[in-house]
Design a protein around this motif. Structure first.
Motif, PDB file in Angstrom:
ATOM      1  N   GLY A 142       0.952  -1.367  -0.145  1.00 51.69           N
ATOM      2  CA  GLY A 142      -0.483  -0.040  -0.025  1.00 51.69           C
ATOM      3  C   GLY A 142       0.802   0.946  -0.029  1.00 51.69           C
ATOM      4  N   GLU A 143       0.050   2.214   0.820  1.00 51.20           N
ATOM      5  CA  GLU A 143       0.909   3.765   0.337  1.00 51.20           C
ATOM      6  C   GLU A 143       0.738   4.274   1.787  1.00 51.20           C
ATOM      7  N   VAL A 144       2.097   5.144   2.346  1.00 53.17           N
ATOM      8  CA  VAL A 144       1.987   5.786   3.430  1.00 53.17           C
ATOM      9  C   VAL A 144       2.600   7.606   2.659  1.00 53.17           C
ATOM     10  N   SER A 145       2.435   8.131   4.015  1.00 52.04           N
ATOM     11  CA  SER A 145       2.850   9.194   4.220  1.00 52.04           C
ATOM     12  C   SER A 145       4.179   9.620   4.185  1.00 52.04           C
ATOM     13  N   ASN A 146       5.052   8.695   4.770  1.00 49.97           N
ATOM     14  CA  ASN A 146       6.469   8.853   5.208  1.00 49.97           C
ATOM     15  C   ASN A 146       6.901   8.020   6.256  1.00 49.97           C
ATOM     16  N   GLU A 147       8.436   7.552   6.030  1.00 53.31           N
ATOM     17  CA  GLU A 147       8.996   6.631   6.987  1.00 53.31           C
ATOM     18  C   GLU A 147       8.474   6.052   8.063  1.00 53.31           C
ATOM     19  N   ALA A 148       8.304   7.438   8.411  1.00 53.72           N
ATOM     20  CA  ALA A 148       7.376   7.047  10.413  1.00 53.72           C
ATOM     21  C   ALA A 148       6.318   5.515  10.244  1.00 53.72           C
ATOM     22  N   ASP A 149       5.478   6.353   9.317  1.00 53.51           N
ATOM     23  CA  ASP A 149       4.570   5.254   9.150  1.00 53.51           C
ATOM     24  C   ASP A 149       4.734   4.585   8.371  1.00 53.51           C
ATOM     25  N   LYS A 150       5.175   4.714   7.980  1.00 53.67           N
ATOM     26  CA  LYS A 150       5.810   3.023   6.636  1.00 53.67           C
ATOM     27  C   LYS A 150       6.407   1.786   8.813  1.00 53.67           C
ATOM     28  N   ALA A 151       7.067   2.902   8.947  1.00 50.32           N
ATOM     29  CA  ALA A 151       8.228   1.517  10.406  1.00 50.32           C
ATOM     30  C   ALA A 151       7.362   0.784  11.100  1.00 50.32           C
ATOM     31  N   ALA A 152       5.705   2.425  11.900  1.00 49.06           N
ATOM     32  CA  ALA A 152       4.822   1.531  12.290  1.00 49.06           C
ATOM     33  C   ALA A 152       4.222   1.105  12.080  1.00 49.06           C
ATOM     34  N   ALA A 153       3.943   0.819  10.906  1.00 47.68           N
ATOM     35  CA  ALA A 153       2.513   0.036  10.149  1.00 47.68           C
ATOM     36  C   ALA A 153       3.665  -1.479  10.496  1.00 47.68           C
ATOM     37  N   GLU A 154       4.891  -2.157  10.124  1.00 46.42           N
ATOM     38  CA  GLU A 154       5.447  -2.958  10.323  1.00 46.42           C
ATOM     39  C   GLU A 154       5.981  -3.219  11.548  1.00 46.42           C
ATOM     40  N   GLN A 155       6.294  -2.435  12.312  1.00 46.87           N
ATOM     41  CA  GLN A 155       5.321  -2.893  13.713  1.00 46.87           C
ATOM     42  C   GLN A 155       4.986  -3.445  14.093  1.00 46.87           C
ATOM     43  N   ALA A 156       3.786  -2.807  14.035  1.00 50.94           N
ATOM     44  CA  ALA A 156       2.109  -3.314  14.380  1.00 50.94           C
ATOM     45  C   ALA A 156       2.131  -4.188  14.021  1.00 50.94           C
ATOM     46  N   VAL A 157       2.394  -4.983  12.928  1.00 49.40           N
ATOM     47  CA  VAL A 157       2.101  -6.457  12.330  1.00 49.40           C
ATOM     48  C   VAL A 157       3.145  -7.786  12.732  1.00 49.40           C
ATOM     49  N   GLN A 158       4.516  -6.580  13.063  1.00 50.88           N
ATOM     50  CA  GLN A 158       5.603  -7.979  14.393  1.00 50.88           C
ATOM     51  C   GLN A 158       4.573  -7.979  15.395  1.00 50.88           C
ATOM     52  N   ARG A 159       4.099  -7.298  16.064  1.00 53.37           N
ATOM     53  CA  ARG A 159       3.344  -7.299  17.254  1.00 53.37           C
ATOM     54  C   ARG A 159       2.452  -8.352  17.322  1.00 53.37           C
ATOM     55  N   VAL A 160       1.974  -8.814  16.526  1.00 51.98           N
ATOM     56  CA  VAL A 160       1.058 -10.134  16.432  1.00 51.98           C
ATOM     57  C   VAL A 160       0.748 -11.319  16.484  1.00 51.98           C
ATOM     58  N   GLU A 161       0.668 -11.969  17.662  1.00 57.61           N
ATOM     59  CA  GLU A 161       1.003 -13.400  18.061  1.00 57.61           C
ATOM     60  C   GLU A 161       1.123 -13.678  16.912  1.00 57.61           C
ATOM     61  N   ASN A 162       2.201 -15.148  16.970  1.00 55.56           N
ATOM     62  CA  ASN A 162       2.331 -15.819  15.670  1.00 55.56           C
ATOM     63  C   ASN A 162       3.110 -15.708  14.244  1.00 55.56           C
ATOM     64  N   VAL A 163       3.101 -14.236  13.951  1.00 54.21           N
ATOM     65  CA  VAL A 163       4.234 -13.466  12.686  1.00 54.21           C
ATOM     66  C   VAL A 163       4.839 -14.121  13.046  1.00 54.21           C
ATOM     67  N   LYS A 164       5.651 -14.688  12.213  1.00 51.99           N
ATOM     68  CA  LYS A 164       7.242 -15.274  11.830  1.00 51.99           C
ATOM     69  C   LYS A 164       7.607 -13.911  11.783  1.00 51.99           C
ATOM     70  N   SER A 165       7.844 -13.529  10.370  1.00 49.78           N
ATOM     71  CA  SER A 165       8.695 -12.630   9.587  1.00 49.78           C
ATOM     72  C   SER A 165       7.016 -11.670   8.566  1.00 49.78           C
ATOM     73  N   THR A 166       7.945 -10.318   8.112  1.00 51.63           N
ATOM     74  CA  THR A 166       7.222  -9.095   7.670  1.00 51.63           C
ATOM     75  C   THR A 166       8.234  -9.251   6.440  1.00 51.63           C
ATOM     76  N   VAL A 167       7.059  -8.826   5.525  1.00 55.77           N
ATOM     77  CA  VAL A 167       7.924  -7.978   4.324  1.00 55.77           C
ATOM     78  C   VAL A 167       7.451  -6.985   4.027  1.00 55.77           C
ATOM     79  N   ASN A 168       7.758  -5.495   3.951  1.00 56.65           N
ATOM     80  CA  ASN A 168       7.820  -4.446   4.343  1.00 56.65           C
ATOM     81  C   ASN A 168       7.359  -3.757   2.852  1.00 56.65           C
ATOM     82  N   GLU A 169       6.336  -3.337   1.798  1.00 58.52           N
ATOM     83  CA  GLU A 169       6.493  -3.197   0.484  1.00 58.52           C
ATOM     84  C   GLU A 169       5.331  -1.553   0.752  1.00 58.52           C
ATOM     85  N   LEU A 170       5.356  -1.234   1.254  1.00 56.04           N
ATOM     86  CA  LEU A 170       4.583  -0.351   1.303  1.00 56.04           C
ATOM     87  C   LEU A 170       5.189   1.233   0.629  1.00 56.04           C
TER      88      LEU A 170
END
Length: 205
Positions: free
Chosen positions: A86-114
């Motif tokens: 998807g799309e976000v307006s800045n690097e801080a929001d891009k990092a925040a989105a990935e961190q939010a996903v990483q905190r979800v139970e059972n997530v093994k890894s993330t691929v951030n294509e924002l």
């Protein structure tokens, strides 16, 4: 050939409609998908499939809490690997989105294509849904790949391919996806298995 082309076109249209209508999402009751033909032929365990659906839902809730209505973000989980697009307006929001996903139970890894840009238009998203459907229909029509082994996600013309597949299947699916008109780029996010592992997944007779 004409019959195959018509069948593929019809399937693409049906899949596009399904992608755009939430009513086509599988119904989960007591941890099982009703009408479970797709679940039965998916190379993930049934537990992993249900877990991936839960991860996607929880991820979107966490991202919504973190970003509010800033940007347009989607998540796709396959065997606990989460693709964030998807799309976000800045690097801080891009990092925040990935961190939010990483905190979800059972997530093994993330691929951030924002991407850092304004939200895509509804027209662009509709075109992406149609492209995903065309790629899936091409897999079905090819007959030398097992279409249900692949998860297809498209964002702004870039097609992301996920799944538990062999090198042979990965290369063929990539070739087929690249052949679809309108596809700008193909990104492979496969979990590669051996031919023996694939044989072991086949139903025992």
């Amino acid at each position: 050939m004409k019959t195959n082309a018509l069948r593929a076109a019809g399937l693409a249209a049906a899949l596009a409609a399904c992608n755009l209508l939430s009513a086509c999402a599988p119904l989960i009751v007591g941890g099982a998908v009703l009408g479970g033909t797709l679940m039965a032929t998916d190379r993930r365990t049934s537990g992993a499939q249900v877990e991936d659906q839960a991860i996607e839902l929880k991820s979107m809730n966490r991202i919504r809490d973190a970003l509010g209505d800033r940007g347009h973000v989607s998540t796709t989980s396959y065997n606990r690997v989460v693709l964030v697009t998807g799309e976000v307006s800045n690097e801080a929001d891009k990092a925040a989105a990935e961190q939010a996903v990483q905190r979800v139970e059972n997530v093994k890894s993330t691929v951030n294509e924002l991407e850092i840009m304004g939200p895509s238009s509804l027209t662009s998203r509709s075109n992406d849904a149609i492209l995903s459907s065309k790629v899936k229909a091409t897999f079905v029509d090819a007959k030398d790949v097992f279409a249900n082994a692949f998860k297809v996600v498209t964002e702004r013309g870039t097609v992301y391919l996920m799944g538990r597949v062999t090198d042979r299947e990965a290369n063929r699916a990539t070739e087929l996806a690249r052949s679809v008109s309108g596809v700008q780029k193909v990104v492979r996010l496969f979990e590669i298995i051996t031919e023996q592992e694939l044989a072991d997944l086949a139903p025992k007779k």
